[in-house]
Design a protein around this motif. Structure first.
Motif, short mmCIF file in Angstrom:
data_model
loop_
_atom_site.label_atom_id
_atom_site.label_comp_id
_atom_site.label_asym_id
_atom_site.label_seq_id
_atom_site.Cartn_x
_atom_site.Cartn_y
_atom_site.Cartn_z
N ALA A 24 26.74 6.21 43.01
CA ALA A 24 26.52 6.26 44.46
C ALA A 24 26.63 4.86 45.05
N ASP A 25 26.03 3.88 44.39
CA ASP A 25 26.08 2.50 44.87
C ASP A 25 27.51 1.99 44.91
N LEU A 26 28.29 2.27 43.87
CA LEU A 26 29.68 1.83 43.83
C LEU A 26 30.53 2.54 44.88
N LEU A 27 30.26 3.82 45.11
CA LEU A 27 31.02 4.57 46.11
C LEU A 27 30.83 3.97 47.50
N VAL A 28 29.59 3.64 47.84
CA VAL A 28 29.31 3.06 49.15
C VAL A 28 30.01 1.70 49.28
N ARG A 29 29.98 0.90 48.23
CA ARG A 29 30.63 -0.41 48.27
C ARG A 29 32.15 -0.27 48.38
#
Length: 543
Positions: free
Chosen positions: A327-332
């Motif tokens: 999720a963190d990587l997707l937002v970035r």
């Protein structure tokens, strides 16, 4: 480095520099101070040099006087004479050879000064524009995703221990959220904002710099980009007729966004409409150093020259050990920006047993994982459109999503999601094989490609395994409820990274293998990536 050795090295540097016309003066605040000259052709230029006693940083070199042949501004040379002769990121500091590297730095400084004096690096002024525009005391955050918008706002952010911070925004709600994340309370200023797009990169003027009033700004802008300058003058004239006490001018160029605040000198008479633009040329102009905080800039700087996940509607099922990092990587990578959205689905809570390999921390123990991740993004990336659903994925309708990602690692859930979301543009699964030996990702975008149930049947027949060698089954914990597969958090992160790579390839339309494997543990041979076809009669694919 012992005290004696350090003293010897300093003595060696002092001795070596004496042969290059540098004289040691004193030591202060951890720096050795030298007086000397840099030479170019037949001329010598007096300078000061400050060298850290540990030799772990670039020496600081300042010319005592700006050479008279230079204009109002020069590339790689500040108004105070500090010479930028080498980028810290472009060199390796060798503390074990202080003499050799110091002499090399002096020669480099002399070479760069020669380029400045020859005028051969004047074009570098365009790259260094913000070094000459404004100051750190006048700074502005640009939170503008539509620079053609006619409704730009000037906001001021306040914090007790900090100076005031300006914000330019075309979305007050979004910018207030970002300001709150910075600990700033902001309010809207009534000074109008004029926004323009220029095709010309800005460059400091060699004739007159820095800009201090409206007349100087218009003259510089007219020389830089005539058509845009005329539009700026016309817009300012209209602002004057409306009686505004000042105006903010913001310009988006191919390289930078730059702005300045202009405070009209005769603002008391403006409402009487007796003052012309010519009479306002002495009005104070304050250039503002700018930093972009719009989501488009943040994401595209992360993945330059790549298609991002902006504008996409993405659902992530499972916010556990893989899903949290993913999720963190997707937002970035842009998920939840540009009008898109990221929906997080998980009905589980974070336990103390999850802390060792989950992106969330102790403050979220006992709370829902999806909601915890959404709160994290509200705090860290407040511009992202992220929603949490605290339900079982089987109860949620995700048919309108462009991409549905299963990061639960539950094989049986994939059997359910496949027939339910065949209407979705794509389905992506990411999981860990064995006790953290390999990570895998599987993407299905069209009929005829294998689904999760197909892969399970292939595996039973000995096909499409992750590794050539068989994997052991290892479990830890006590009892049915506490049993788990042990592996370090780094394995979860690698699974999330593989999933992000596949999601970005999908967004870019790249045709790649639908089943990918990355071996994590040495001693195992990775099977090649492949694209398994659907099994004829598969109940999940054909239902």
């Amino acid at each position: 480095m012992t005290k004696m050795t350090a003293t010897n090295k300093i003595s060696e540097v002092v001795e070596a520099l004496s042969h290059y016309e540098f004289r040691y003066e004193s030591t202060s605040d951890g720096f050795l101070e030298f007086q000397g000259v840099l030479r170019h052709e037949e001329c010598a230029y007096d300078c000061e040099m400050y060298i850290a006693k540990d030799f772990a940083s670039l020496p600081l070199i300042r010319l005592k006087a700006i050479p008279g042949i230079l204009g109002a501004v020069a590339p790689h040379l500040s108004a105070m004479g500090w010479l930028c002769y080498l980028s810290r990121s472009s060199t390796v500091i060798n503390i074990f050879d202080p003499v050799g590297q110091t002499i090399a730095f002096v020669k480099r400084a002399e070479y760069v000064l020669g380029q400045i004096l020859d005028g051969s690096v004047v074009d570098d002024l365009a790259d260094e524009f913000f070094a000459y525009w404004g100051s750190s005391s006048n700074s502005c955050f640009f939170d503008v995703d539509d620079f053609e918008s006619k409704s730009l706002h000037l906001l001021w952010g306040f914090e007790k221990s900090e100076s005031n911070q300006a914000f330019l925004s075309n979305d007050l709600v979004r910018t207030k959220m970002k300001a709150a994340a910075l600990g700033r309370n902001i309010f809207q200023n009534r000074i109008p904002v004029l926004a323009f797009v220029s095709p010309i990169p800005p460059q400091a003027s060699l004739v007159h710099w820095p800009i201090s009033n409206l007349g100087e700004f218009l003259s510089w802008q007219r020389h830089l980009d005539g058509p845009t300058s005329y539009r700026i003058e016309a817009a300012i004239k209209n602002t004057v007729r409306c009686g505004a006490p000042g105006v903010v001018v913001a310009i988006k160029s191919p390289r930078f966004i730059y702005s300045l605040v202009i405070l009209f000198t005769k603002s008391g008479k403006l409402k009487e409409k007796k003052v012309s633009l010519d009479e306002l040329r002495e009005s104070i102009a304050m250039p503002y150093f700018g930093s972009r905080i719009d989501d488009k800039f943040i994401v595209e700087r992360n993945v330059p020259s790549m298609k991002t996940l902006a504008e996409k509607r993405i659902a992530l099922v499972g916010c556990g050990t893989i899903g949290g990092y993913l999720a963190d990587l997707l937002v970035r990578a842009g998920a939840g920006s540009g009008g898109g959205e990221l929906v997080l689905i998980d009905n589980d809570i974070l336990t103390t047993g999850n802390l060792g390999r989950h992106i969330l921390g102790f403050s979220d123990v006992g709370k829902n994982k999806a909601r915890g991740m959404a709160r994290k993004f509200l705090r860290d990336t407040p511009g992202a459109n992220v929603k949490s659903i605290q339900l079982d994925a089987k109860e949620v309708n995700l048919t309108k999503m462009d991409l549905v990602i299963d990061a639960t690692g539950e094989e049986s859930l994939g059997y359910i999601l496949e027939p339910k979301y065949r209407a979705a543009q794509a389905r992506l699964s990411a999981w860990i094989e064995g006790p953290g030996i390999a990570v895998r990702g599987h993407l299905k975008t069209e009929r005829g490609q294998a689904c999760g149930y197909c892969l399970a049947n292939y595996a039973q027949e000995g096909q499409y395994h992750a590794t050539v060698e068989p994997m052991p089954k290892i479990y830890a914990g006590q009892g049915c409820e506490q049993e788990y597969v042990p592996f370090p958090a780094t394995v979860s992160i690698q699974a999330a990274c593989l999933a992000l790579d596949m999601a970005l390839d999908w967004a870019a339309g790249n045709q790649t293998s639908t089943l990918r494997t990355r071996v994590v543990v040495p001693g195992y041979t990775c099977q090649p990536d492949s694209s398994p076809p659907s099994i004829e009669g598969c109940p999940a694919c054909d239902s």
